[in-house]
Design an enzyme around this catalytic site. Structure first.
Site, PDB file in Angstrom:
ATOM      1  N   ARG A 130      23.750   3.946  -1.640  1.00 48.62           N
ATOM      2  CA  ARG A 130      23.378   4.823  -2.774  1.00 48.62           C
ATOM      3  C   ARG A 130      22.551   4.117  -3.847  1.00 48.62           C
ATOM      4  NH1 ARG A 130      28.685   6.474  -1.733  1.00 48.62           N
ATOM      5  NH2 ARG A 130      28.637   8.418  -0.556  1.00 48.62           N
ATOM      6  N   LYS A 152       7.534   4.642  -7.575  1.00 48.86           N
ATOM      7  CA  LYS A 152       7.452   5.623  -6.485  1.00 48.86           C
ATOM      8  C   LYS A 152       7.646   4.888  -5.167  1.00 48.86           C
ATOM      9  CE  LYS A 152       4.371   9.139  -8.442  1.00 48.86           C
ATOM     10  NZ  LYS A 152       3.052   9.810  -8.277  1.00 48.86           N
ATOM     11  N   GLU A 194      -9.014   0.770  -7.366  1.00 54.24           N
ATOM     12  CA  GLU A 194      -7.935   1.185  -8.272  1.00 54.24           C
ATOM     13  C   GLU A 194      -8.030   0.427  -9.611  1.00 54.24           C
ATOM     14  OE1 GLU A 194      -5.891   3.702  -7.471  1.00 54.24           O
ATOM     15  OE2 GLU A 194      -5.668   3.693  -5.276  1.00 54.24           O
ATOM     16  N   LYS A 235      -1.139   0.978 -16.287  1.00 56.21           N
ATOM     17  CA  LYS A 235      -0.213   1.800 -15.499  1.00 56.21           C
ATOM     18  C   LYS A 235       1.158   1.832 -16.156  1.00 56.21           C
ATOM     19  CE  LYS A 235       1.575   3.251 -11.141  1.00 56.21           C
ATOM     20  NZ  LYS A 235       1.501   3.279  -9.683  1.00 56.21           N
ATOM     21  N   GLU A 245       5.981  12.046 -13.676  1.00 54.12           N
ATOM     22  CA  GLU A 245       4.723  12.774 -13.499  1.00 54.12           C
ATOM     23  C   GLU A 245       4.839  14.261 -13.831  1.00 54.12           C
ATOM     24  OE1 GLU A 245       2.282  11.414 -10.215  1.00 54.12           O
ATOM     25  OE2 GLU A 245       1.265  13.340 -10.138  1.00 54.12           O
ATOM     26  N   ARG A 249       0.951  11.179 -16.284  1.00 52.82           N
ATOM     27  CA  ARG A 249       0.883  10.276 -15.122  1.00 52.82           C
ATOM     28  C   ARG A 249      -0.125  10.780 -14.088  1.00 52.82           C
ATOM     29  NH1 ARG A 249       5.785   6.962 -12.033  1.00 52.82           N
ATOM     30  NH2 ARG A 249       4.444   6.028 -10.459  1.00 52.82           N
ATOM     31  N   ASN A 253      -4.188   9.940 -10.770  1.00 54.12           N
ATOM     32  CA  ASN A 253      -4.710  10.528  -9.531  1.00 54.12           C
ATOM     33  C   ASN A 253      -6.219  10.730  -9.574  1.00 54.12           C
ATOM     34  OD1 ASN A 253      -2.115  10.684  -8.471  1.00 54.12           O
ATOM     35  ND2 ASN A 253      -1.742  12.689  -9.395  1.00 54.12           N
ATOM     36  N   HIS A 256      -8.302  11.009  -6.460  1.00 49.66           N
ATOM     37  CA  HIS A 256      -7.368  11.103  -5.339  1.00 49.66           C
ATOM     38  C   HIS A 256      -7.349  12.468  -4.655  1.00 49.66           C
ATOM     39  CE1 HIS A 256      -6.133   7.194  -6.742  1.00 49.66           C
ATOM     40  NE2 HIS A 256      -5.206   7.087  -5.815  1.00 49.66           N
ATOM     41  N   HIS A 260      -7.913  11.890  -0.948  1.00 51.87           N
ATOM     42  CA  HIS A 260      -6.902  12.195   0.073  1.00 51.87           C
ATOM     43  C   HIS A 260      -7.460  13.105   1.151  1.00 51.87           C
ATOM     44  CE1 HIS A 260      -3.158  11.125  -2.550  1.00 51.87           C
ATOM     45  NE2 HIS A 260      -3.642  10.089  -1.896  1.00 51.87           N
ATOM     46  N   HIS A 274      -7.596   3.619   1.860  1.00 55.84           N
ATOM     47  CA  HIS A 274      -7.233   4.456   0.717  1.00 55.84           C
ATOM     48  C   HIS A 274      -8.169   4.222  -0.487  1.00 55.84           C
ATOM     49  CE1 HIS A 274      -4.802   6.560  -2.237  1.00 55.84           C
ATOM     50  NE2 HIS A 274      -4.827   5.461  -2.979  1.00 55.84           N
TER      51      HIS A 274
HETATM   52  N1  LIG Z   1       4.177   3.774  -4.657  1.00 57.04           N
HETATM   53  C1  LIG Z   1       3.028   3.986  -5.238  1.00 57.04           C
HETATM   54  O1  LIG Z   1       2.946   4.284  -6.439  1.00 57.04           O
HETATM   55  C2  LIG Z   1       1.788   3.838  -4.437  1.00 57.04           C
HETATM   56  C3  LIG Z   1       0.548   3.806  -5.081  1.00 57.04           C
HETATM   57  C4  LIG Z   1      -0.584   3.597  -4.314  1.00 57.04           C
HETATM   58  C5  LIG Z   1      -0.488   3.425  -2.946  1.00 57.04           C
HETATM   59  N2  LIG Z   1       0.729   3.459  -2.346  1.00 57.04           N
HETATM   60  C6  LIG Z   1       0.870   3.246  -0.894  1.00 57.04           C
HETATM   61  O2  LIG Z   1       0.433   1.935  -0.601  1.00 57.04           O
HETATM   62  C7  LIG Z   1      -0.022   1.889   0.744  1.00 57.04           C
HETATM   63  C8  LIG Z   1      -1.330   1.132   0.795  1.00 57.04           C
HETATM   64  O3  LIG Z   1      -1.110  -0.162   0.298  1.00 57.04           O
HETATM   65  P1  LIG Z   1      -2.004  -1.394   0.793  1.00 57.04           P
HETATM   66  O4  LIG Z   1      -3.427  -1.060   0.666  1.00 57.04           O
HETATM   67  O5  LIG Z   1      -1.465  -2.608   0.154  1.00 57.04           O
HETATM   68  O6  LIG Z   1      -1.736  -1.386   2.365  1.00 57.04           O
HETATM   69  P2  LIG Z   1      -0.875  -2.331   3.314  1.00 57.04           P
HETATM   70  O7  LIG Z   1       0.452  -2.613   2.806  1.00 57.04           O
HETATM   71  O8  LIG Z   1      -0.980  -1.734   4.672  1.00 57.04           O
HETATM   72  O9  LIG Z   1      -1.719  -3.684   3.289  1.00 57.04           O
HETATM   73  C9  LIG Z   1      -3.029  -3.692   3.819  1.00 57.04           C
HETATM   74  C10 LIG Z   1      -3.176  -4.741   4.927  1.00 57.04           C
HETATM   75  O10 LIG Z   1      -3.292  -6.000   4.311  1.00 57.04           O
HETATM   76  C11 LIG Z   1      -2.340  -6.917   4.854  1.00 57.04           C
HETATM   77  N3  LIG Z   1      -1.979  -7.823   3.776  1.00 57.04           N
HETATM   78  C12 LIG Z   1      -1.297  -7.522   2.636  1.00 57.04           C
HETATM   79  N4  LIG Z   1      -1.245  -8.606   1.834  1.00 57.04           N
HETATM   80  C13 LIG Z   1      -1.916  -9.599   2.469  1.00 57.04           C
HETATM   81  C14 LIG Z   1      -2.233 -10.931   2.141  1.00 57.04           C
HETATM   82  N5  LIG Z   1      -1.913 -11.477   0.969  1.00 57.04           N
HETATM   83  N6  LIG Z   1      -2.910 -11.663   3.050  1.00 57.04           N
HETATM   84  C15 LIG Z   1      -3.314 -11.118   4.235  1.00 57.04           C
HETATM   85  N7  LIG Z   1      -3.062  -9.858   4.589  1.00 57.04           N
HETATM   86  C16 LIG Z   1      -2.372  -9.117   3.714  1.00 57.04           C
HETATM   87  C17 LIG Z   1      -1.240  -6.060   5.386  1.00 57.04           C
HETATM   88  O11 LIG Z   1      -0.547  -6.703   6.445  1.00 57.04           O
HETATM   89  C18 LIG Z   1      -1.996  -4.828   5.874  1.00 57.04           C
HETATM   90  O12 LIG Z   1      -2.488  -5.053   7.168  1.00 57.04           O
HETATM   91  C19 LIG Z   1      -0.141   3.327   1.210  1.00 57.04           C
HETATM   92  O13 LIG Z   1       0.931   3.611   2.066  1.00 57.04           O
HETATM   93  C20 LIG Z   1      -0.009   4.132  -0.069  1.00 57.04           C
HETATM   94  O14 LIG Z   1       0.573   5.396   0.139  1.00 57.04           O
HETATM   95  C21 LIG Z   1       1.848   3.650  -3.068  1.00 57.04           C
HETATM   96 ZN   LIG Z   2      -4.452   5.255  -5.071  1.00 58.30          ZN
END
Ligand SMILES: NC(=O)c1ccc[n+]([C@@H]2O[C@H](COP(=O)([O-])OP(=O)(O)OC[C@H]3O[C@@H](n4cnc5c(N)ncnc54)[C@H](O)[C@@H]3O)[C@@H](O)[C@H]2O)c1
Ligand SMILES: [Zn+2]
Length: 380
Positions: A130, A152, A194, A235, A245, A249, A253, A256, A260, A274
């Site tokens: 939990r 999030k 971003e 942020k 949000e 907040r 977006n 986005h 998206h 992304h």
């Molecule tokens: N929670 C939130 O508020 C929020 C906001 C924006 C995005 N997201 C989510 O985040 C995700 C995208 O995040 P991302 O772009 O980091 O993708 P990711 O976690 O897939 O990382 C991208 C790639 O880079 C590699 N990688 C990461 N750090 C590395 C490093 N230091 N050295 C070498 N390789 C490395 C990973 O293995 C992966 O292959 C999506 O799922 C999206 O929905 C969440």
């Molecule tokens: Zn984003």
């Protein structure tokens, strides 16, 4: 005499959420302080690191070494890299591994990775017993400036992205800017979209600074820490005023809604990351705002020019396989936007721009003008 800027100095950004407030520690080599900081925060704690295979190769051992040096017991849970891991099967794998690792109510989960690992491990922590606290150690630029801050967490459903999740704030974020040196240039650039977003939506001076200093961010100079800290601060301020949000907040977006739809049209594949979708989406949002007479054409051009200068895509036509089914079709793109969470009773919500540094939330945008706008862009 003024002291020279110390490259190794770390910056702490505070996320002001009352009794759930936490620090984001930003700087080169701060990963080495993980163990010490965890031990100070929770004496006697047990931890489990969740990471992906690629990040594990580069950064798991330094993270474990730091915990070991501080006498913090830890175990490792390594998942496949990529968006595919934000799924029920991997959530099961991680949850069961956390139970097997004897992570109890007062212990800590450590998410070491990009946004995928952060969202997945954060959600696993949110539902384990939990709710167990967690620490974010973001290793992608996108995760450092965006996904690790704000609470999030979640996974994807076969019916859509991020549909299963929870708000669960971390208790600490350690953003080591030197770990970004192993990130691929394309991933780094996608995360940069971003960073630019924070300037475009609310801070013209920061955007102007980025126009001058982006080179330093990419090469890992002191500008990188400044850009990440400024982004996190932006942020953190928005999240602390509107955690769930219900209003402001949504400004985060920016780009986005278009982005998206483009990601969905390209099947959430490597054709469009992304941040790349957000880059094209921000330019479209600016141009649509200009068409509505809200922002000057010069400002819209300025945004596109900067994103293009760092090598990001800015036009629909820049996307790999543009002519393939889905992308070159305004109706299909609009249908994808209509499936988005940001739709209410047929009207779209867009983040539009009044100037560089001034974004506004526009509810009740009629689909027809958006369709006409996209159609014109597709012909351009
Ligand atoms: N929670 C939130 O508020 C929020 C906001 C924006 C995005 N997201 C989510 O985040 C995700 C995208 O995040 P991302 O772009 O980091 O993708 P990711 O976690 O897939 O990382 C991208 C790639 O880079 C590699 N990688 C990461 N750090 C590395 C490093 N230091 N050295 C070498 N390789 C490395 C990973 O293995 C992966 O292959 C999506 O799922 C999206 O929905 C969440
Ligand atoms: Zn984003």
């Amino acid at each position: 005499m003024t002291a020279p800027l110390k490259h190794s100095a770390s910056v702490t950004v505070d996320v002001a959420l009352g009794d759930r407030a936490y620090d984001i520690v930003i700087g080169r080599d701060v990963l080495a302080s993980l163990g010490e900081r965890v031990a100070a925060l929770r004496p006697g704690v047990r931890t489990a690191i969740v990471t992906d295979r690629t990040v594990a190769k580069h950064w798991l051992e330094p993270a474990e070494a730091s915990l070991a040096a501080a006498g913090v017991p830890t175990s490792r849970i390594v998942v496949e890299e990529g968006e595919g891991s934000k799924c029920y099967a991997t959530l099961t794998q991680v949850s069961e591994a956390l139970i097997a690792a004897k992570i109890e109510r007062n212990d800590l989960v450590i998410a070491l990775g990009g946004g995928v690992v952060g969202d997945l491990a954060g959600f696993a922590a949110a539902i384990l017993r939990r709710g167990v606290d967690f620490v974010q150690v973001p290793t992608s630029l996108l995760a450092q400036v965006d996904s690790s801050v704000g609470g999030k967490t979640g996974i994807n459903s076969p019916q859509g992205k991020n549909l299963i999740g929870a708000f669960h704030q971390p208790v600490l974020v350690i953003a080591d800017t030197s770990v970004l040196d192993t990130l691929s240039p394309r991933q780094f650039r996608a995360g940069y979209a971003e960073v630019a977003k924070y300037g475009i939506l609310g801070d013209e001076a920061f955007f102007a600074w980025l126009e001058e200093n982006h080179g330093d961010i990419f090469t890992g100079g002191a500008g990188r820490e400044h850009a990440i800290a400024t982004s996190c601060r932006a942020k953190a301020e928005i999240v602390s005023r509107d955690e769930r949000e219900t209003g402001e907040r949504a400004l985060l977006n920016l780009g986005h809604t278009f982005g998206h739809a483009l990601e969905a049209a390209t099947g959430f594949s490597d054709r469009l990351f992304h941040g790349e979708g957000v880059s094209v989406g921000m330019v479209l949002a600016a141009e649509f705002s200009a068409q509505l007479g809200m922002i000057s054409n010069d400002d819209a051009t300025r945004i596109a020019r900067h994103l293009s200068a760092v090598g990001l895509p800015t036009r629909l036509q820049d996307i790999a396989g543009f002519t393939q089914e889905g992308l070159a079709d305004a109706d299909a793109l609009l249908a994808l936007m209509a499936q988005d969470k940001k739709v209410k009773r047929g009207k779209l919500t867009f983040i539009l721009l009044e100037a560089v540094g001034r974004a506004v939330i526009a509810n009740n945008v009629e689909p027809q003008p958006v369709r006409d706008f996209l159609q014109a862009k597709l012909k351009a």
